[in-house]
Design a protein around this motif. Structure first.
Motif, PDB file in Angstrom:
ATOM      1  N   TYR A 186       0.838  -1.193   0.000  1.00  0.00           N
ATOM      2  CA  TYR A 186       0.000   0.000   0.000  1.00  0.00           C
ATOM      3  C   TYR A 186       0.878   1.250   0.000  1.00  0.00           C
ATOM      4  N   GLN A 187       1.349   1.591  -1.162  1.00  0.00           N
ATOM      5  CA  GLN A 187       2.243   2.737  -1.268  1.00  0.00           C
ATOM      6  C   GLN A 187       1.449   3.998  -1.587  1.00  0.00           C
ATOM      7  N   GLY A 188       1.905   5.119  -1.061  1.00  0.00           N
ATOM      8  CA  GLY A 188       1.203   6.370  -1.270  1.00  0.00           C
ATOM      9  C   GLY A 188       1.701   7.415  -0.293  1.00  0.00           C
ATOM     10  N   GLU A 189       1.077   8.579  -0.304  1.00  0.00           N
ATOM     11  CA  GLU A 189       1.540   9.698   0.510  1.00  0.00           C
ATOM     12  C   GLU A 189       1.425   9.426   2.005  1.00  0.00           C
ATOM     13  N   THR A 229       1.533   6.489   3.512  1.00  0.00           N
ATOM     14  CA  THR A 229       2.581   5.523   3.852  1.00  0.00           C
ATOM     15  C   THR A 229       3.923   6.229   3.989  1.00  0.00           C
ATOM     16  N   ASN A 282      -4.261   6.618   1.752  1.00  0.00           N
ATOM     17  CA  ASN A 282      -3.457   6.795   0.544  1.00  0.00           C
ATOM     18  C   ASN A 282      -4.327   7.217  -0.640  1.00  0.00           C
TER      19      ASN A 282
END
Length: 346
Positions: free
Chosen positions: A179-182, A184, A245
């Motif tokens: 779960y990649q994103g801002e 994270t 995210n």
């Protein structure tokens, strides 16, 4: 089994299969290592170890046995990678193997305790005959590349089901990879906050397993939604992280929220967020109860100045943060509100 149930089963299988898109590749060791080592210093290597992966943990004996297996031509498990937006391949499982190959070829260790190729004990890579070195570098390893087309659920499923024995990824490691994103990135960056570091304690192993990130995620998830928490904690945290995210958040507001809590803890909690001063362990339940309880108390009374903190050492508080079913919705709510109510009552 009813025909309609069979149809539903088949429909579900086909739908889920569509979310998993992958390719199988074969690289010689020489090519694989060139993709891993070239531009590694500038973090632009084509195949790379992501930040959420723990430090190199294989000892010399295990490294030696792996090299022996490669030389003998024994089956080597697939290396799993995930394709990123920029075309680079993030190593999901196999970083210990790749780093062992790199270290051996660069003569950083000699082989020890080999039980099959006993005559190779004490050998560095450069000690091998030239033909054997060529054969070693030309040995092919197989790689599964999870395509960028695969959705987050598919990526998480792969992370979760990869099993390499004692090297099984922990829940937070899987989240950071899936779960990649801002949000994270925000959590990872916040682990460097000096006050957070001062008030918590972690062993190197816990830090490598991303326990600091786990605690930060728990604080925000519970402080936002603890009353809506139902069922499994991991599912709750996964959904929260995915939502943050996807929907976005105000970084300054979230940062200030946690800063306010930590400053309050520093002022009024003698041991910070650990049980004893200078402890190298920050119990999850204690952390959740205190941080979220403080947040809720300050939300009701921003000028709160408690005069009695004896309850921190009470049997009642101890019972709140230990015991069976500690992660049931009822227990989560109870320990958080226990701290909130004690702070507001004095």
């Amino acid at each position: 089994m009813e025909a309609i149930q069979r149809d539903e089963i088949e429909k579900e299988i086909r739908e889920k299969q569509k979310t998993v898109d992958y390719d199988t590749k074969e690289f010689t060791i020489e090519l694989l290592l060139s993709k891993y080592t070239k531009d590694k210093e500038t973090d632009e290597n084509e195949i790379y170890v992501p930040y959420y992966q723990r430090a190199f943990v294989w000892n010399l004996e295990r490294q030696s046995k792996f090299i022996e297996s490669v030389i003998l031509g024994l089956p080597i498990p697939y290396i799993f990678t995930a394709e990123m937006e920029d075309g680079r391949l993030e190593i999901v499982d196999g970083s210990q193997r790749i780093r062992t190959l790199e270290a051996f070829i660069e003569n950083k260790f000699k082989l020890i305790k080999l039980e099959v190729l006993e005559n190779m004990n004490g050998c560095y890579f450069d000690d091998l005959p030239v033909p054997r070195k060529r054969k070693f570098l030309n040995t092919t390893l197989r790689m599964i590349v999870l395509s960028e087309k695969s959705n987050d659920d598919a990526r998480f499923m792969v992370f979760e089901r990869i099993n390499t024995g004692s090297d099984l990824l922990r829940d937070m490691e899987k989240r950071l990879g899936s779960y990649q994103g801002e949000f994270t990135e925000f959590m990872v960056e916040y682990t460097k906050n000096p006050l957070f570091i001062e008030l918590t304690g972690f062993t190197k192993k816990a830090s490598d397993r991303k326990e600091p990130e786990e605690l930060i995620l728990r604080f925000f998830a519970y402080s936002d939604d603890y009353l809506d928490f139902k069922g499994n904690v991991n599912d709750f945290l996964d959904k929260y992280l995915k939502k943050q995210n996807l929907d976005g958040f105000d970084e300054e507001i979230y940062k200030q929220r946690f800063n306010n809590v930590l400053e309050f803890v520093k002022k009024y909690f003698p041991n910070g967020l650990t049980k004893t001063l200078n402890s190298k362990k920050t119990p999850r339940l204690r952390f959740e109860a205190i941080t979220v309880g403080v947040y809720l108390a300050l939300k009701q009374n921003p000028n709160l100045e408690p005069t009695n903190m004896d309850w921190l050492e009470s049997d009642e508080f101890e019972q709140e943060i230990k015991g069976q079913a500690s992660n049931s919705p009822k227990r989560v709510k109870s320990r958080i509100e226990f701290v909130r109510d004690r702070l507001l009552s004095n």
